[in-house]
Structure formats: structure tokens, C-alpha cells
Design an enzyme around this catalytic site. Structure first.
Site, PDB file in Angstrom:
ATOM      1  N   GLU A 614       0.890  -1.166   0.000  1.00  0.00           N
ATOM      2  CA  GLU A 614       0.000   0.000   0.000  1.00  0.00           C
ATOM      3  C   GLU A 614       0.920   1.205   0.000  1.00  0.00           C
ATOM      4  OE1 GLU A 614      -1.511   3.175   1.234  1.00  0.00           O
ATOM      5  OE2 GLU A 614      -2.183   2.200   3.080  1.00  0.00           O
ATOM      6  N   CYS A 648      -2.776   8.625   3.846  1.00  0.00           N
ATOM      7  CA  CYS A 648      -2.431   8.085   2.527  1.00  0.00           C
ATOM      8  C   CYS A 648      -3.510   8.334   1.485  1.00  0.00           C
ATOM      9  CB  CYS A 648      -2.124   6.597   2.628  1.00  0.00           C
ATOM     10  SG  CYS A 648      -3.459   5.628   3.361  1.00  0.00           S
ATOM     11  N   GLU A 745       2.756  13.898  -4.259  1.00  0.00           N
ATOM     12  CA  GLU A 745       2.050  13.867  -2.987  1.00  0.00           C
ATOM     13  C   GLU A 745       2.797  14.711  -1.951  1.00  0.00           C
ATOM     14  OE1 GLU A 745       0.285  10.327  -0.091  1.00  0.00           O
ATOM     15  OE2 GLU A 745       2.189  10.014  -1.122  1.00  0.00           O
TER      16      GLU A 745
END
Length: 843
Positions: A614, A648, A745
């Protein structure tokens, strides 16, 4: 176990039979019940009236009891019992299944046949057959409960119906193997697997025995060991190829091939049974004096015994549960009835076998009730800190093989409170050697420990406030958020996966654990990420080694004291060693995409271990002009600023339809100005500190790049002028697709907003999907058709519609593309920690 069934057939009408049963067993009772459900009429029961003074379970007011001489063979070879279905026309069915011999011989398959009798031999033509695979650690009980009992009943009823319908077949068989030699005493000097088969084949009756220190000792509960043999005290075994070892998990025996097996329980000639692990410490224990309340409970338990042992006039102190006629089903009943009276009491079926007389049972029960027979208290060198009106205690060492200990190299590192930059405490700085020891311990726990046989339903002892406080000072999470989300969802996750433990079906697609797993968790949700990954891993039956992020270790360390987890605080090459370790077969990782790529490469080159990743995200959130503006503003801010952006699935880029763009920005700025940035332990705080200084510095640099590239900085963009690592909530507009902040990000409280033309649905979808990440996404609109259209086309593992951050423990979570693969949460997560085996059987 051999069951002989003879059937005499009279008139039948519409394919239904009139039947009489002969026999005595719970099995016979179930056959009777199911035959009646099929419409067959049971007109009588021919049986021995009782066994050990206990009435036949088939004896009830509906049936006529006729004593008769039935065939009961009870030898060391097998138990033989008869059950007859009697009518006028002679027609015999015989069901043959010798489970004891199946296990003793090490057969890989067990089964039974229902066949026509011929002159009393077991060689008549076969009517029906069933079989199942034998698992490495199967016993008579497990085969009976897993296969023989349910399948045998179904097959018996099916056979009767085949006869009634005139469809019963007759497949010839030979007389070869129809008789069996008596079981002889076997030598201890045999290969380990042969000794293992010998013990489990006799478990629990009549029991396999050997001679230890001049005494005949019966052995129960055998399991094969892998390569890991725990340390312990040597014990000479007569005739064995080498001395056994008494360990904390049981008695290790060695075969002539030097392979090992573990024996769980021992029974002496006088009937006394002990845990094999306590062979050297099982001397007489001082008897405890019961309090008045305990005496009252003891009398209630005496009534339970009396209800089960109905054949016994009075339950005396010396009354033996099994010598009074109790069987395995009675053990289950006893344990369950006592658990109902004493909620929370940890009582297992095997406890009854260890204390068979009433007085011994009460002594065991009272000690269990008082907690006196629990394992020795764990020694933990806590670091303490006075904070949030409480003194919190935090383990700081490695947690390996059930105990806390320093890192092998003796090194430590400081953990920092992001709210003020102060040192919380030191933490062990692990090495490659610590990883090896942790993996070895996890492997031993899987192969020889109790984890695989535990009842998973009785665990819950969480310290919510303390965990939330530690999570707050450790990661900077706002206390109220940590209490609800970090801790609350972690508890929900463990509860959810505990419910799966007894629902992982063993069918023709066999599901088994991956054995020893490793999980690597990030610093933003230390506790919750541990729960998301470890709950599924443990529910699947694995053991695991856990590595938290180097900067955040305290809440994971706190939880591992209550779980089957070895805990390795981060150190130099710890993560690399986990990826390379040959005994780890599955690794679950949450973290950055570059590190995920390196882990995947290392896992492939080591032993091709299974991986779930992930990784990073740049989640798009599309806000259409027909949205509920109040909700879109509130949830849009939450999508970015939740957990100070260290999330996230945070919305990395918002696309706002042109006609509402300016109003949306104005309202967002108004709400940002109301946000209180400060001490995460203060109940009114909205926005706590960033996790650590390096990340804080990275966010400031991220904002500087955005300004340099031409985006409009509407609000924030710099560090708050106060101690600690506090970043201002930040808002950028006029962000173009080519810019750094549109593609990368931030993992912080930075809202990045771009316009899109009114009505240009496909155009904004193309822009939203123009990223290498695909973790989450969102859409706000009142038009359900538009919402479904956009949801189908957003290239992300999760889509939120008119909401955001609404994860659920039962809903699978994971991304596409360079956001990784594999799922956390939901049923899908279990498959990440299971191996599926297809079994094809030809009949």
C-alpha cells in the site's frame, strides 16, 4: 471406528421405509433425526439399555426400547459399534471406517464405505464411499468432528434413501485386508513421523505409551515440528534414539531420523494427566481454601456435574468425570455451562482432562478464577511520562519470543514529541540479528505453540485512553481523533477479523496460512496500520514479525504485549533483512512507492515471497457545481486536513467546477481561519503538529516549489512560529497539470485546487486519472447517474461519493498502479495471508 449397519426391509410406500434402530451413540441419534426428516418412520430401538450407567441417547418416549445383545468390540485396535435398521426382508448395509488405523499407518486419506453384509464379513459389495485428506496434525477427534460425523450421517441417510428408491449399487470388493492383526507395542526408535502417527492414532483412546523414569506414561497431543526446536531440559525416554526435551510448549521427542515431534500432555498409570511442559514442576500443589463465594460457585458446579452424570447418585469429592461415564461431548457441555455462569473465565476442554475428579476440578477452577495459574508476569522495562493527566507507560525494547529485551547491539535511539521537539524516551535500535531471532521465534510459535489451536473469540483488554495519549504524543495525532479513529478503528478491525477466524473454510479449495509473515507499518497511523495488517494475518493463523517506522514505535510496542507478534523497533538494515529472510513467506508493507519497489525486488530475489504493498497516492477529488456546497466544503477540507494531511488517501488535488470555484475557495478560507492549531492533547485542537522535523521541512520546501512554479498561495505555506513541528493549513489555487504540486504527494495539510470547465465531465476525468497513483478518489454531486459514471471511470481502488475518509473494516482497501497492490480490511485481506490449494478427488 467401525460402525455396522444391517437393514431389514418391509413394505414401503412412496419410497419411505419403516425402520428400527439398534445401537447407542450420538451418531445414531443424529441418524435417527435425519431419517425422520426424510420421511422414514422409526418404529423401534433395539439397544443395550445403558453404558456405564448412562441411558442411551436414542431412548425416548417415542421409541420402544428392547434390550438385545449387539456387537460391541472395544480393543486397542478399533472401536466397533453396531446400528441396525430392521424390517422384514433381509438386506444388510455395513459401514466400515477405522480411523485409528488410518492415522497409525500414516495414510494421507481417510474414508468410509457403506456396503452390503455377507456372512458377517466386511467384504460385501460396496454401496457408497466417501473420503477426505488427512492433515499432518489430525487426530481421531479432529477427523471425527471434521469429516466422519457430518459426512457419515449424510451418507447413512443417503444410503437408506437409495435403497428405498431402488437405486442402491453393489460394487464387488475382495476379502483382502478384511481382518486386522492386533496392535503391537511399537519401538520408540522409529522415524519421527511414525511416532507422531502412532500417538495421534491412539489419541484420546486408548492412548500410546512409553516408559519414562521407570513409569508407564501415556502420550497425548502430538504434532510434527519444523526445523525450529525450542530449548529445554533433557529427559531420558526408554528405547528412544536420543533424549527428549521438556520445553515451555511440551515434550519434544526425536525419531531415528533426528526429526522432532511435540507431545502436549502426559498421563500416569493412576490416571493423573499433566501438561508435558510441567513434567519437572508438576509436584503436588498446596490446596487452596475456598471463600464463601467460591464455595457457593463450587456447589453450582456440582449441580452441573450431576446434570451431566445423571447415572451417579451423588457427586463426591473423589467422583471421576470420565470413570463415571462421561464422554467428549460431555466435556464440551461442562465447559460451556461453566463459561455461561462465569463470564470471561478462560476454560478449555483440555482443562477437564487435566483435573478429572471433582475436587481437583474445583481446585483448578478456583485457581483459574483467581488468576493464580496464569503465566509468569511479563517483565517490561517501561519508559514513563506524565502527560494528559495520566502517567503513561511505554515499552521501548524489542519484543521477541514472548519477552522484551534490548537490541542485540545494545544501541538505542531517541523518539521525539512533534508537539514541542522534546525527547519522549529512548527506543531499541534493532539489528539484522534481532530480525533473525524474531523470525525464528515466530516460526516456532507457528509450528509448536498454541496459537493455531487457540479459541480466538475471547480477546479484548484494550486501554483506550492510554493508547490514544501515546498515539498523540508519538505521532502528533489530535487526541480526540486518536481516541475515535486511531484507537477506535483498530479495535473494530481486530473484532472484525476475530469473527473470520472460524469462518475460513477448509473445503476442496484448502486455505492455509502463509506461516511466518512480516509487516512493515508507516509513521502516520502506527496503531491503526498495525491493526489493519496484523488482525487479518493473525486471523488466518499466521505468526508475524512487526517493524514500525523508526520514528514511531510506542503504540505498536504497547499492543504487542497482548498478541502473537514479535516486535522489532527500526534499525539500520531491519527492513532489508525482513525482505531477504528465507523463513518469511509473506510481507505486507505500507509506505512510500520507492521503498515499496525496493521491497518487491528484494522479496523476489530472496525466496519469491508473497508481497502486498500500500504505497503513495495523489487522490483526485472532483466537485461539481450541483453539489451540496456545505458538505463539499466541510468534507473537502477533511479530505486534505484530516490527521494534519498525513493520510495516505488524502485528496492530493481538488478539481472544482468553474462556476462555483471562487465561492468554494472563499468558504474554504473562512473555515481554515477558524481552525485551532496547537497542543494535540487539548480537546479543542483541530490541527496538531507534523510527525517529525524532516517531514515538516519537506512540506515547507513543497510550498516553496509551488509558489516558484506559478501557483497562487492563498493561505499558509510556512511553519507556525512556535515550538514543535506545526505547519500552517495551506491552500493553493490556479494549479496547472504540469506543476510539481499537481503531480507529487505532499502528505501534509496542503490543499491543491484546479478549475475545470462547466459540464466537462470526460475532460476532468482524464485530468484526474493522469497520474501514476491510484489509491483513492472522490466525487461530489447530487446527480446519482453522474456520480456512478464518474465512479466507474476513476482509476483508483477507492471512490468516495459525497463523503470522504469513510473507510470501514469490512470494506477492502488498496490501490491501483504505483499505489501498490493487495488489500487491507474486508474478506479480501484474509486472502493476502492465506494460501489456496485445489484438491481434485476422483471417485
Amino acid at each position: 471406528m467401525l460402525l455396522l449397519l444391517s437393514c431389514f426391509l418391509q413394505n414401503y410406500y412412496q419410497n419411505k421405509l419403516r425402520l428400527a434402530l439398534i445401537g447407542q451413540s450420538l451418531f445414531g441419534q443424529e441418524v435417527y433425526t435425519n431419517l425422520r426428516k426424510q420421511g422414514h418412520k422409526v418404529v423401534g430401538v433395539f439397544t443395550v439399555p445403558d453404558r456405564d450407567g448412562k441411558a442411551d441417547p436414542l431412548g425416548n418416549d417415542l421409541l420402544h426400547m428392547v434390550p438385545c445383545m449387539t456387537l460391541f468390540l472395544c480393543t486397542s485396535q478399533f472401536l466397533c459399534m453396531t446400528l441396525f435398521l430392521c424390517m422384514t426382508l433381509v438386506l444388510c448395509l455395513t459401514w466400515f471406517c477405522v480411523l485409528l488405523r488410518t492415522l497409525i499407518q500414516g495414510d494421507k486419506k481417510a474414508g468410509f464405505s457403506i456396503f452390503w453384509a455377507d456372512d458377517g464379513l466386511d467384504t460385501g459389495p460396496i454401496l457408497l464411499q466417501r473420503e477426505c485428506p488427512v492433515e499432518p496434525n489430525d487426530t481421531v477427534d479432529s477427523l471425527y468432528n471434521r469429516f466422519l460425523f457430518p459426512e457419515g450421517i449424510k451418507a447413512m441417510v443417503e444410503s437408506v434413501q437409495l435403497i428405498a428408491d431402488g437405486k442402491a449399487t453393489r460394487v464387488p470388493q475382495t476379502e483382502e485386508g478384511a481382518s486386522y492383526e492386533g496392535i503391537q507395542k511399537k519401538s520408540n526408535s522409529k522415524p519421527a513421523e511414525a511416532i507422531h502417527n502412532w500417538i495421534r492414532g491412539h489419541d484420546k483412546v486408548p492412548g500410546a505409551w512409553t516408559v519414562i523414569d521407570g513409569q508407564t506414561v501415556t502420550l497425548y497431543g502430538s504434532s510434527m515440528l519444523g526445523s525450529s526446536v525450542p530449548a529445554g531440559q533433557p529427559l531420558e525416554i526408554e528405547g528412544a534414539s536420543q533424549a527428549g526435551v521438556v520445553t515451555k510448549n511440551g515434550l519434544v521427542l526425536y525419531g531415528s531420523d533426528s526429526k522432532a515431534l511435540m507431545v502436549k500432555n502426559l498421563q500416569y498409570e493412576d490416571g493423573k494427566m499433566i501438561s508435558a511442559a510441567k513434567y519437572f514442576s508438576s509436584g503436588d500443589t498446596a490446596r487452596v481454601e475456598l471463600t464463601d463465594d467460591e464455595k457457593k460457585i463450587a456447589e453450582e458446579i456440582r449441580d452441573i456435574w450431576k446434570g451431566i452424570l445423571s447415572n451417579v447418585a451423588a457427586i463426591e469429592e473423589t467422583t471421576d468425570f470420565f470413570k463415571s461415564g462421561a464422554a467428549s461431548m460431555d466435556v464440551v457441555r461442562l465447559v460451556e455451562e461453566i463459561k455461561q455462569k462465569c463470564a470471561g473465565l478462560q476454560l478449555q476442554n483440555e482443562d477437564v482432562y487435566m483435573a478429572t475428579t471433582f475436587q481437583d476440578f474445583i481446585q483448578m477452577f478456583v485457581r483459574r478464577l483467581r488468576g493464580e495459574d496464569q503465566e509468569e508476569e511479563m517483565v517490561i522495562d517501561y519508559a514513563t511520562k506524565d502527560v494528559n493527566n495520566m502517567t503513561v507507560k511505554m515499552p521501548w525494547q524489542c519484543f521477541i519470543n514472548g519477552k522484551f529485551e534490548d537490541a542485540e547491539n545494545g544501541k538505542t535511539a531517541d523518539t521525539i514529541n512533534p508537539a514541542d521537539g522534546s525527547v519522549i524516551c529512548k527506543v531499541a535500535y534493532a539489528s539484522v540479528g534481532d530480525v533473525d531471532r524474531a523470525v525464528a521465534a515466530a516460526k516456532e510459535a507457528f509450528e509448536v505453540g498454541p496459537w493455531g489451536r487457540m479459541n480466538p473469540r475471547d480477546r479484548e483488554a484494550w486501554r483506550r485512553s492510554e493508547l490514544a495519549t501515546i498515539e498523540s504524543i508519538d505521532s502528533g495525532a489530535v487526541y480526540t481523533l486518536a481516541l475515535k479513529t486511531h484507537v477506535g478503528m483498530s479495535i473494530q478491525t481486530f473484532r472484525y477479523f476475530a469473527g473470520w477466524c472460524d469462518k475460513i473454510q477448509v473445503q476442496f479449495h484448502l486455505h492455509g496460512p502463509d506461516i511466518v509473515c512480516a509487516i512493515v507499518i508507516p509513521w502516520n497511523y502506527p496503531l491503526m496500520m498495525l491493526a489493519w495488517k496484523s488482525a487479518a494475518c493473525l486471523a488466518a493463523g499466521n505468526t508475524l514479525v512487526l517493524k514500525p517506522a523508526q520514528v514511531r514505535t510506542h503504540t505498536p510496542a504497547q499492543v504487542t504485549t497482548d498478541s502473537v507478534i514479535d516486535f522489532i523497533p527500526a534499525g539500520g538494515m531491519v527492513g532489508q533483512r525482513m525482505s531477504d529472510h528465507p523463513d518469511i513467506r509473506k510481507l505486507g508493507f505500507t509506505g512510500s512507492t520507492p521503498i515499496g519497489k525496493q521491497i518487491m525486488k528484494s522479496c523476489a530475489l530472496s525466496n519469491l515471497k508473497k508481497v502486498s504493498l500500500e504505497l503513495g497516492g495523489k487522490s483526485p477529488l472532483i466537485i461539481f457545481s450541483d453539489c451540496d456546497m456545505d458538505k463539499a466544503v466541510r468534507m473537502g477540507m477533511s479530505s486534505v486536513f484530516f490527521n494534519k494531511g498525513e493520510n495516505c488517501i488524502a485528496a492530493g488535488r481538488l478539481f472544482v467546477e468553474e462556476s462555483i470555484h471562487d465561492e468554494y475557495i472563499r468558504r474554504v478560507v473562512e473555515e481554515i481561519k477558524k481552525m485551532k492549531v496547537g497542543d494535540p492533547l487539548h480537546r479543542s485542537t483541530d490541527h496538531g503538529p507534523q510527525n517529525h522535523k524532516a517531514h515538516m521541512d519537506k512540506l515547507v520546501e513543497y510550498c516553496e516549489v509551488g509558489v516558484k512554479e506559478g501557483a497562487t498561495l492563498v493561505y499558509g505555506g510556512k511553519q507556525v512560529d512556535r515550538p514543535g513541528f506545526f505547519m500552517e493549513p495551506t491552500l493553493f489555487t490556479d494549479v496547472e497539470d504540469h506543476m510539481f504540486i499537481a503531480k507529487e504527494e505532499s502528505f501534509g495539510p496542503i490543499m491543491v485546487v484546479s478549475k475545470f470547465k462547466d459540464g466537462d465531465i470526460d475532460g476532468v476525468l482524464s485530468r484526474a486519472n493522469d497520474t501514476e497513483f491510484g489509491l483513492a478518489s472522490g466525487v461530489f454531486t447530487r446527480d446519482i447517474n453522474k456520480a456512478m459514471y464518474v465512479s466507474e471511470r476513476l482509476d483508483a481502488g477507492t471512490v468516495f461519493v459525497n463523503t470522504y475518509n469513510k473507510t470501514d473494516v469490512a470494506s477492502p482497501f488498496g490501490g491501483f498502479k504505483q499505489s501498490g497492490f493487495g488489500k487491507d480490511l474486508g474478506e479480501d485481506a484474509l486472502n493476502e495471508y492465506l494460501r489456496t490449494k485445489a484438491v481434485t478427488v476422483e471417485y
